[in-house]
Design a protein around this motif. Structure first.
Motif, PDB file in Angstrom:
ATOM      1  N   PRO A 254       0.794  -1.227   0.000  1.00 36.08           N
ATOM      2  CA  PRO A 254       0.000   0.000   0.000  1.00 36.08           C
ATOM      3  C   PRO A 254       0.828   1.280   0.000  1.00 36.08           C
ATOM      4  O   PRO A 254       1.854   1.369   0.669  1.00 36.08           O
ATOM      5  CB  PRO A 254      -0.815  -0.104   1.292  1.00 36.08           C
ATOM      6  N   VAL A 255       0.332   2.263  -0.719  1.00 35.47           N
ATOM      7  CA  VAL A 255       0.774   3.646  -0.571  1.00 35.47           C
ATOM      8  C   VAL A 255      -0.274   4.270   0.345  1.00 35.47           C
ATOM      9  O   VAL A 255      -1.438   4.406  -0.033  1.00 35.47           O
ATOM     10  CB  VAL A 255       0.819   4.385  -1.917  1.00 35.47           C
ATOM     11  N   GLN A 256       0.106   4.617   1.568  1.00 29.30           N
ATOM     12  CA  GLN A 256      -0.882   4.951   2.586  1.00 29.30           C
ATOM     13  C   GLN A 256      -0.359   5.977   3.572  1.00 29.30           C
ATOM     14  O   GLN A 256       0.842   6.211   3.682  1.00 29.30           O
ATOM     15  CB  GLN A 256      -1.273   3.686   3.344  1.00 29.30           C
ATOM     16  N   ARG A 257      -1.281   6.545   4.314  1.00 32.00           N
ATOM     17  CA  ARG A 257      -0.905   7.544   5.321  1.00 32.00           C
ATOM     18  C   ARG A 257      -0.591   6.847   6.646  1.00 32.00           C
ATOM     19  O   ARG A 257      -1.037   5.740   6.921  1.00 32.00           O
ATOM     20  CB  ARG A 257      -2.027   8.552   5.522  1.00 32.00           C
ATOM     21  N   TRP A 258       0.179   7.555   7.475  1.00 30.23           N
ATOM     22  CA  TRP A 258       0.595   7.044   8.774  1.00 30.23           C
ATOM     23  C   TRP A 258       0.241   8.056   9.848  1.00 30.23           C
ATOM     24  O   TRP A 258       0.204   9.268   9.595  1.00 30.23           O
ATOM     25  CB  TRP A 258       2.111   6.775   8.788  1.00 30.23           C
ATOM     26  N   CYS A 259      -0.027   7.564  11.055  1.00 27.27           N
ATOM     27  CA  CYS A 259      -0.367   8.448  12.166  1.00 27.27           C
ATOM     28  C   CYS A 259       0.569   8.192  13.340  1.00 27.27           C
ATOM     29  O   CYS A 259       1.341   7.231  13.341  1.00 27.27           O
ATOM     30  CB  CYS A 259      -1.825   8.242  12.594  1.00 27.27           C
ATOM     31  N   VAL A 260       0.514   9.062  14.324  1.00 25.08           N
ATOM     32  CA  VAL A 260       1.316   8.928  15.540  1.00 25.08           C
ATOM     33  C   VAL A 260       0.362   8.762  16.725  1.00 25.08           C
ATOM     34  O   VAL A 260      -0.621   9.496  16.850  1.00 25.08           O
ATOM     35  CB  VAL A 260       2.205  10.166  15.772  1.00 25.08           C
ATOM     36  N   ARG A 261       0.676   7.791  17.609  1.00 24.33           N
ATOM     37  CA  ARG A 261      -0.152   7.541  18.785  1.00 24.33           C
ATOM     38  C   ARG A 261       0.728   7.570  20.049  1.00 24.33           C
ATOM     39  O   ARG A 261       1.931   7.325  19.968  1.00 24.33           O
ATOM     40  CB  ARG A 261      -0.834   6.169  18.693  1.00 24.33           C
ATOM     41  N   ARG A 262       0.076   7.831  21.167  1.00 21.28           N
ATOM     42  CA  ARG A 262       0.795   7.762  22.444  1.00 21.28           C
ATOM     43  C   ARG A 262      -0.093   7.059  23.468  1.00 21.28           C
ATOM     44  O   ARG A 262      -1.300   7.307  23.521  1.00 21.28           O
ATOM     45  CB  ARG A 262       1.177   9.160  22.933  1.00 21.28           C
ATOM     46  N   VAL A 263       0.509   6.174  24.257  1.00 20.23           N
ATOM     47  CA  VAL A 263      -0.251   5.469  25.284  1.00 20.23           C
ATOM     48  C   VAL A 263      -0.523   6.417  26.444  1.00 20.23           C
ATOM     49  O   VAL A 263       0.412   6.965  27.045  1.00 20.23           O
ATOM     50  CB  VAL A 263       0.509   4.221  25.784  1.00 20.23           C
ATOM     51  N   GLN A 264      -1.817   6.609  26.735  1.00 15.03           N
ATOM     52  CA  GLN A 264      -2.226   7.517  27.803  1.00 15.03           C
ATOM     53  C   GLN A 264      -3.278   6.840  28.680  1.00 15.03           C
ATOM     54  O   GLN A 264      -3.910   5.863  28.264  1.00 15.03           O
ATOM     55  CB  GLN A 264      -2.785   8.819  27.215  1.00 15.03           C
ATOM     56  N   ALA A 265      -3.477   7.389  29.861  1.00 14.56           N
ATOM     57  CA  ALA A 265      -4.514   6.869  30.751  1.00 14.56           C
ATOM     58  C   ALA A 265      -5.873   7.019  30.083  1.00 14.56           C
ATOM     59  O   ALA A 265      -6.165   8.034  29.432  1.00 14.56           O
ATOM     60  CB  ALA A 265      -4.484   7.610  32.081  1.00 14.56           C
ATOM     61  N   ALA A 266      -6.716   5.983  30.247  1.00 12.26           N
ATOM     62  CA  ALA A 266      -8.063   6.001  29.676  1.00 12.26           C
ATOM     63  C   ALA A 266      -8.974   5.190  30.592  1.00 12.26           C
ATOM     64  O   ALA A 266      -8.864   3.964  30.640  1.00 12.26           O
ATOM     65  CB  ALA A 266      -8.060   5.420  28.269  1.00 12.26           C
ATOM     66  N   GLY A 267      -9.844   5.879  31.314  1.00  7.57           N
ATOM     67  CA  GLY A 267     -10.707   5.184  32.250  1.00  7.57           C
ATOM     68  C   GLY A 267      -9.882   4.517  33.329  1.00  7.57           C
ATOM     69  O   GLY A 267      -9.012   5.131  33.953  1.00  7.57           O
ATOM     70  N   ALA A 268     -10.130   3.218  33.520  1.00  5.98           N
ATOM     71  CA  ALA A 268      -9.383   2.478  34.544  1.00  5.98           C
ATOM     72  C   ALA A 268      -8.091   1.892  34.013  1.00  5.98           C
ATOM     73  O   ALA A 268      -7.331   1.268  34.753  1.00  5.98           O
ATOM     74  CB  ALA A 268     -10.263   1.357  35.103  1.00  5.98           C
ATOM     75  N   GLY A 269      -7.808   2.102  32.716  1.00  6.28           N
ATOM     76  CA  GLY A 269      -6.614   1.523  32.120  1.00  6.28           C
ATOM     77  C   GLY A 269      -5.856   2.515  31.275  1.00  6.28           C
ATOM     78  O   GLY A 269      -5.772   3.704  31.603  1.00  6.28           O
ATOM     79  N   VAL A 270      -5.294   2.027  30.175  1.00  9.82           N
ATOM     80  CA  VAL A 270      -4.559   2.873  29.235  1.00  9.82           C
ATOM     81  C   VAL A 270      -5.025   2.560  27.816  1.00  9.82           C
ATOM     82  O   VAL A 270      -5.622   1.516  27.564  1.00  9.82           O
ATOM     83  CB  VAL A 270      -3.029   2.642  29.334  1.00  9.82           C
TER      84      VAL A 270
END
Length: 402
Positions: free
Chosen positions: A372-388
């Motif tokens: 694929p010729v495709q787009r890419w994103c950036v993510r970061r692990v953060q707190a979410a509710g009772a978890g991440v």
């Protein structure tokens, strides 16, 4: 009309343990026709995923992606019912080769889909190419593969993640980066792609001698010796490629060792069940991805909700999406293959599918790399509710591939 491969291939002894799963509403194999060389019963698709070994959790997600697509489309591809034959790729070596031989010579599949490990790609692509059977890979494409005539990927070339991540990490980190990954072809490509892009952007490696570090594959899960070296290296950040069970071990031990510098990685380090197992230890890790369930792409939100409803609230992963995308590509190709559907007409049609729409958005298969010729994103692990949770912080990092 579907042309059976029985007339092209002889019967061979079984060399791998396979599970044939007729889907609800599907007819029998294309080998069951009363008329030699033809069938009105449907396609036979071989699905190869890791059912054992370090990537076994990834295989579970891959199967969910595949069955989700077929369920949404009435168990058919291009209007033809499908019989699925599953096989285990194991850790990518002899098990994967045995799976390919069995699917091609005994099951007479019309196409092969799947594979997480880059080593398994090599072991399956060769036999598939010799038999003129299209192989649609959903994991990493190794750089060593030469003949791409019958090999396609709905995922990525293994060097693509690093190409997308390198310039970003160079800008985000003020200082040298320690680079580490597993010692097999997929690991070398993932790391090599990053090192090339990172150093081209002016980045420096903190590893001794300026060379990336490779850990044993599959390994014993003990990263202590390497984490000690990272702490001593003076690195300002780490770039690590691990997936499945090794990803869980690396992240947990990284937190326990108190290395104290940020971690950047391809999506797999904190993806799906790996992140669930890592928990708070993964907080702050930044990953580069082609897909995330929160991406703002047409239809993604509704698809995610439907998937969650079907799978007990679990969100789809990168592994789910690339396998789902393989269904979309095959669906279009089989429909376009004409009145005589064979493995070769399917393969020709794959090269002409044009725009492909899947939950990640709209993308195209490169005519040269078949990836694929495709787009890419950036993510970061953060707190979410009772978890991440992985949280998208950059929607459109770059377009890479081809």
């Amino acid at each position: 009309m579907i042309i059976s491969r029985r007339s092209q291939l002889g019967t061979a002894a079984a060399v791998a343990v396979l599970l044939a799963l007729p889907l609800a509403g599907c007819s029998g194999s294309s080998l069951d026709s009363d008329e030699p060389g033809t069938s009105n019963d449907g396609l036979v698709i071989g699905v190869v995923v890791p059912k054992s070994g370090p990537y076994q959790p990834i295989g579970q997600d891959m199967l969910k992606g595949w069955t989700t697509y077929l369920d949404e489309h009435g168990g058919k591809l291009g209007g033809h019912p499908v019989r699925v034959v599953e096989a285990d790729e194991g850790d990518g070596g002899p098990t994967a080769r045995a799976a390919a031989d069995q699917l091609i010579t005994a099951e007479h599949v019309d196409a092969i889909v799947g594979v997480a490990n880059a080593d398994a790609v090599t072991n399956i692509a060769g036999p598939a190419t010799s038999a003129h059977v299209p192989f649609i890979g959903t994991g990493g494409r190794p750089s060593t593969l030469q003949d791409l005539t019958y090999t396609w990927h709905t995922s990525f070339a293994s060097t693509d993640y690093g190409k997308a991540a390198g310039p970003y990490v160079r800008t985000a980190v003020d200082g040298p980066v320690y680079v580490i990954g597993p010692d097999y072809q997929g690991g070398k490509d993932q790391i090599g792609g990053f090192v090339s892009a990172f150093t081209a952007a002016g980045g420096k490696l903190a590893n001794p001698g300026g060379q990336p570090t490779y850990t044993p594959w599959p390994g014993d899960g003990n990263f202590g010796p390497w984490l000690a070296k990272i702490k001593e290296s003076g690195a300002k950040a780490v770039y690590a490629f691990y997936a499945g069970a090794p990803a869980v071990s690396f992240v947990k031990q990284y937190a326990q060792f108190g290395v104290g510098v940020p971690v950047y990685a391809p999506a797999f380090l904190t993806e799906g069940s790996a992140l669930t197992a890592q928990g708070a230890a993964a907080t702050g890790i930044t990953t580069i991805a082609t897909y995330d369930p929160t991406l703002d792409s047409p239809g993604n939100a509704a698809w995610v909700e439907a998937y969650k409803a079907k799978h007990g609230g679990a969100a789809p992963t990168v592994y789910v999406e690339t396998m789902y995308a393989a269904g979309a590509v095959l669906d279009k190709a089989v429909a376009a293959a004409g009145t005589r559907v064979t493995s070769e007409t399917i393969n020709t049609a794959i090269g002409k599918v044009g725009d492909v729409t899947s939950p990640r958005g709209t993308w195209k298969l490169s005519s040269t790399t078949h990836t694929p010729v495709q787009r890419w994103c950036v993510r970061r692990v953060q707190a979410a509710g009772a978890g991440v949770a992985n949280t998208v912080i950059t929607q459109n990092l770059a377009t890479v591939g081809g």
